[in-house]
Write an enzyme that holds these catalytic residues in place. Structure first.
Site, PDB file in Angstrom:
ATOM      1  N   THR A 145       0.824  -1.199   0.000  1.00  0.00           N
ATOM      2  CA  THR A 145       0.000   0.000   0.000  1.00  0.00           C
ATOM      3  C   THR A 145       0.867   1.261   0.000  1.00  0.00           C
ATOM      4  O   THR A 145       1.722   1.426   0.872  1.00  0.00           O
ATOM      5  CB  THR A 145      -0.866   0.016   1.276  1.00  0.00           C
ATOM      6  OG1 THR A 145      -1.547  -1.221   1.365  1.00  0.00           O
ATOM      7  CG2 THR A 145      -1.866   1.154   1.240  1.00  0.00           C
ATOM      8  N   GLU A 146       0.650   2.134  -0.980  1.00  0.00           N
ATOM      9  CA  GLU A 146       1.338   3.429  -1.050  1.00  0.00           C
ATOM     10  C   GLU A 146       2.855   3.284  -1.004  1.00  0.00           C
ATOM     11  O   GLU A 146       3.568   4.160  -0.526  1.00  0.00           O
ATOM     12  CB  GLU A 146       0.877   4.346   0.097  1.00  0.00           C
ATOM     13  CG  GLU A 146      -0.630   4.528   0.194  1.00  0.00           C
ATOM     14  CD  GLU A 146      -1.216   5.376  -0.932  1.00  0.00           C
ATOM     15  OE1 GLU A 146      -0.448   6.108  -1.574  1.00  0.00           O
ATOM     16  OE2 GLU A 146      -2.426   5.297  -1.176  1.00  0.00           O
ATOM     17  N   LEU A 147       3.358   2.151  -1.481  1.00  0.00           N
ATOM     18  CA  LEU A 147       4.794   1.837  -1.466  1.00  0.00           C
ATOM     19  C   LEU A 147       5.401   1.922  -0.067  1.00  0.00           C
ATOM     20  O   LEU A 147       6.560   2.313   0.097  1.00  0.00           O
ATOM     21  CB  LEU A 147       5.570   2.732  -2.433  1.00  0.00           C
ATOM     22  CG  LEU A 147       5.276   2.560  -3.930  1.00  0.00           C
ATOM     23  CD1 LEU A 147       6.383   3.207  -4.755  1.00  0.00           C
ATOM     24  CD2 LEU A 147       5.168   1.099  -4.329  1.00  0.00           C
ATOM     25  N   TRP A 297       5.502   6.438  -0.670  1.00  0.00           N
ATOM     26  CA  TRP A 297       5.631   7.371  -1.796  1.00  0.00           C
ATOM     27  C   TRP A 297       4.818   8.646  -1.584  1.00  0.00           C
ATOM     28  O   TRP A 297       4.694   9.456  -2.473  1.00  0.00           O
ATOM     29  CB  TRP A 297       5.310   6.693  -3.133  1.00  0.00           C
ATOM     30  CG  TRP A 297       3.848   6.403  -3.445  1.00  0.00           C
ATOM     31  CD1 TRP A 297       2.777   6.613  -2.650  1.00  0.00           C
ATOM     32  CD2 TRP A 297       3.335   5.857  -4.670  1.00  0.00           C
ATOM     33  NE1 TRP A 297       1.615   6.225  -3.282  1.00  0.00           N
ATOM     34  CE2 TRP A 297       1.932   5.757  -4.530  1.00  0.00           C
ATOM     35  CE3 TRP A 297       3.921   5.447  -5.861  1.00  0.00           C
ATOM     36  CZ2 TRP A 297       1.105   5.245  -5.540  1.00  0.00           C
ATOM     37  CZ3 TRP A 297       3.090   4.952  -6.865  1.00  0.00           C
ATOM     38  CH2 TRP A 297       1.707   4.846  -6.706  1.00  0.00           C
TER      39      TRP A 297
END
Lengths: 405, 438
Positions: A145-147, A297
């Site tokens: 999730t979301e890097l 990220w």
């Protein structure tokens, strides 16, 4: 030969409706069906359908030379099924070309990797099963999730048998090093890491339509020449799929840009496209990446404070995962469904109170007037859910007693 | 006896505490044989250029819909005059300024004030650019009204500082005695950081008045100590409460089984929301089957939400945002305990409404209403332990809560505006006699 790795993130959360204290104990439909449907159908019309058609065409035209990767969250696939089944079919068509790789991630686009290994593994298993079922691929690459990434999270991912994982090419982690090489996890060096080149990714995702940008307008040829100029072995372009046609509307020319891009890149002959797993296979890791602290990220800081940065978010997160054992004991699909969509990171994102540099991005995605409203609404839903869980558990226990008696 | 009263609009049109009090009082006075000419600010919008409207009681019915209980019995005793103005009770000079600036910028005309009652607030270019200007303009029109009504009233009665200049102007024009009514002081609204302009108007009003009515002994003390008004000039008349005919005590269908402890009011420093949160955390350590509800909104709301999150009780402590109309009554009916931990409350009518719904109440000793209630648990607002103790007792021992609910209902039913109005009538008589002897 320089490898261009294109990866798209596809996600929509199940948005909660306005759920007041007075609803508690009486109303157990938590979702804002109208908004969820409207947004899904709008994004399908503006982005998913035209882009999937375009990519399919590009793959066919380039006879296997154009390749890319996707990750689709469980919640977005649920929404395809409910509101836009033709989108799911178009993704299946992409899967059938053999040029598109589907990555594993958490089912709900959740923060489970920050809760516990058990929660994390369960979410990933659920997602892997879904990908297998819908697209016939068993994922070998993972994106969180979301890097969200750290050495420990990477080690958990390696434990689950994945060979590659995506992460942000964050400056505070890389220092002088370039994101344009393959790295490995610091704990388990069998896990290869692809790091996002955020400068080149954001040129498309954020700056493309910005008329005050000195590189405006961005053409495919100009962009290909930038890629050409990068010194590394791989260039990882990771972005939200909704960039194409939704965040950047079709009128900005983003779809035309995408249409022209493969040809511009393949023209010179010293650049190629590859999926995430292929990219990691093709190049030897150049170094170990040390990342003891969690990064992502998101936002200027590339950390997790967008989701767990204030007391509201921490409280909601703690109270949510405190329910885990009860949910497990229940083994009831209806409850699992709610449990899953309540974990989606977007709910926590709405509660963020950091509004300085990234306020625009936050408010763009936020259906609530303020983080406090988001918190109140989420906690009301969670409280009602907990009451229902307790009721169901009590009923289950009493049934058991009757059976054994 | 005839009174010229500068008051505030009635419910249901405006449901603020002041409007409610004016309504009850006017009815009570009429019952006591006093004729009331009721002057109130009323924003009519741009189309209508007249500043003063004489409205008769039957028109009021039409304008405001059905006033609860009807006014048939007293209609011949009351007449109404509208002065075109956009003043509403409790507005601060700062809020007024904010609305005005926004009006100039965007032309937005209808506002909802930020308190629990969320009054509608209409703006128009013909009103004063700031609240003080508007107060002065209102006074000029009021003087005009007083001159036209020459010989038709014996005494003037003004409510809340916004109308004090109007009261003073009417007194100068007519030579009739003036009674001012302090529903709240600037110290109640702003703590120690008072707005000095507001303070000055309050003081000027009380100095010019022949008698000052305070809504509680607490307020009376503030008036004497902080405004320097001679003690013999200040009289306490406690507010009463008037209930709609409908039966409020019918139990609401409940969603949750847990006991519910409710705070309802503006979430501002003055109302003591912080102490409620701390007490809730203490109670939750002992008993799990209880939920706390904070209904309302205000400038401290975000602070309180963060505190609740930090204490880790957000799954048991709920916020409703502001409630209006029927939702307020619904909230009362859902409650097992009502709490008003005000740091400073001139009177405080909400506990009476809770008691009327059969809910036992806990109130702070720093509230005016504590002076008239026996069947309410009274604690110091800062004494979080005592507050937690009282909550625990009321939710754990049914005998205790039944006793408070039953006796409380009896007690609150006995607080009648007729009695309060009789006291006010006596005050009128006193100032009229004194005025004539001079």
């Amino acid at each position: 030969m320089k490898t261009i790795c294109l990866y798209f993130q596809v996600h929509q959360p199940w948005r909660l409706k306005t759920y007041r204290f007075f609803n508690m104990g009486k109303d157990h439909n938590y979702l804002d069906d109208l908004t969820n449907r409207a947004i899904m159908q709008k994004v399908a019309r503006q982005c998913y359908l035209p882009m999937n058609a375009l990519l399919l065409k590009l793959i066919k035209e380039n006879k296997g030379k154009f390749r890319c990767s996707f990750s689709l969250t469980g919640t977005v696939v649920e929404q395809f099924k409910a509101y836009a089944p033709e989108v799911l079919n178009s993704f299946k068509a992409l899967a059938d070309t053999g040029c598109v790789e589907f990555l594993a991630e958490t089912y709900s686009h959740s923060l489970a990797s920050l809760a516990s290994k058990d929660d994390f593994v369960e979410q990933v298993k659920l997602h892997t099963a879904m990908i297998k079922k819908e697209f016939g691929q068993k994922p070998t690459a993972f994106r969180n999730t979301e890097l969200i990434y750290s050495d420990d999270i990477g080690a958990m991912v390696a434990d689950m048998g994945f060979k590659v994982m995506l992460a942000e090419g964050a400056k505070h982690v890389l220092g002088w090093k370039s994101p344009d090489f393959v790295y490995t996890n610091a704990i388990d060096q069998k896990l290869r890491l692809l790091l996002r080149n955020y400068k080149l990714s954001d040129d498309i995702a954020f700056r493309f339509s910005n008329q005050s940008w000195n590189e405006y307008p961005l053409t495919a040829d100009k962009y290909a020449s930038w890629l050409e100029g990068e010194t590394g072995e791989v260039i990882n372009l990771f972005m939200d799929y909704e960039t194409f046609g939704e965040h950047q509307k079709a009128s900005t020319g983003i779809l035309d840009f995408m249409k022209a891009l493969p040809k511009a890149i393949l023209k010179s002959g010293d650049m190629e496209f590859a999926t995430v797993s292929e990219t990691a296979e093709k190049h030897q890791p150049i170094a170990v990446l040390h990342c003891p602290h969690v990064m992502s990220w998101a936002d200027e800081e590339r950390d997790i404070t967008a989701w767990l940065g204030n007391e509201l978010q921490n409280e909601a997160f703690t109270k949510l995962y405190a329910l885990k054992d009860k949910i497990k004991a229940l083994k009831n699909k209806d409850f699992d469904y709610v449990w899953n969509f309540m974990q989606t990171s977007d709910h926590f994102y709405y509660m963020a109170t950091k509004w300085l540099s990234d306020g625009d991005v936050h408010s763009y995605f936020n259906p609530y007037g303020s983080s406090y409203e988001a918190f109140i609404n989420y906690m009301n839903v969670l409280s009602d859910f907990e009451i229902e869980v307790d009721k169901a558990l009590a009923a289950k226990k009493s049934r058991k007693k009757v059976k054994t008696a | 006896m005839r009174v010229l009263m500068f008051g505030w609009e009635f419910p249901p049109h405006i449901a603020g505490g002041l409007g409610t009090a004016c309504y009850g009082m006017t009815r009570g006075l009429a019952r006591n044989g006093v004729d009331v000419t009721f002057v109130m600010p009323h924003a009519s919008g741009d189309e209508d250029q007249r500043f003063v409207h004489v409205v008769n009681a039957s028109d009021i019915e039409a304008v405001y819909g059905k006033v609860d209980g009807g006014m048939d019995d007293i209609m011949d005793k009351i007449s109404f005059i509208h002065i075109d103005s956009n003043m509403v009770p409790y507005i601060s000079p700062e809020e007024y300024r904010e609305y005005h600036d926004e009006f100039v910028k965007s032309g937005k005309k209808v506002w909802e004030t930020k308190d629990i009652w969320s009054q509608r607030y209409t703006f128009s270019g013909k009103y004063g650019a700031n609240l003080m200007e508007e107060v002065a303009r209102y006074a000029i029109v009021a003087a005009q009204v007083a001159r036209e009504l020459e010989g038709q009233f014996d005494v003037i009665h003004a409510h809340d500082w916004l109308t004090y200049f109007a009261g003073i102007a009417a007194k100068r024009v007519s030579g009739k005695p003036l009674v001012v009514h302090m529903h709240a002081t600037e110290y109640d609204r702003s703590g120690e950081n008072i707005n000095t302009q507001t303070y000055a108007i309050e003081r000027a009003g009380m100095q010019a008045a022949d008698k000052v009515i305070a809504v509680s002994n607490l307020t009376r003390r503030t008036i004497i100590e902080k405004y320097g008004i001679p003690a013999d000039k200040v009289v306490t008349v406690h507010n009463a409460v008037r209930f709609a005919e409908g039966d409020d005590s019918a139990p609401e269908e409940r969603g949750v089984k847990d006991k519910i402890v409710t705070f309802l009011g503006r979430i501002t420093y003055q109302k003591g929301p912080d102490y409620f949160v701390e007490a809730a955390a203490k109670v939750l350590k002992r008993v799990p089957n209880v939920r706390f509800v904070m209904a309302g909104s205000g400038d401290m709301m975000n602070h309180v939400i963060r505190r609740v999150a930090r204490l880790g009780i957000a799954d048991r402590f709920h916020f409703t945002g502001f409630l209006r109309g029927e939702d307020v009554h619904k909230m009362f009916r859902l409650s097992d305990v009502y709490i008003m931990p005000s740091v400073s409350e001139p009177f405080g009518i909400s506990p009476l409404e809770a008691m009327r719904s059969n809910v036992p109440v806990i109130i702070s000793k720093q509230s005016g209403v504590a002076e008239v209630l026996d069947y309410a648990i009274k604690v110091d607002y800062w004494d979080v332990d005592a507050m937690a103790d009282a909550i625990y007792g009321l939710i754990t021992y049914p005998a205790l809560s039944h006793m408070f609910a039953k006796k409380g209902l009896e007690e609150v039913t006995g607080l009648k505006w007729n009695n309060a109005a009789a006291k006010i009538k006596a005050i009128y008589q006193e100032v009229i006699d004194k005025n004539q002897n001079n």
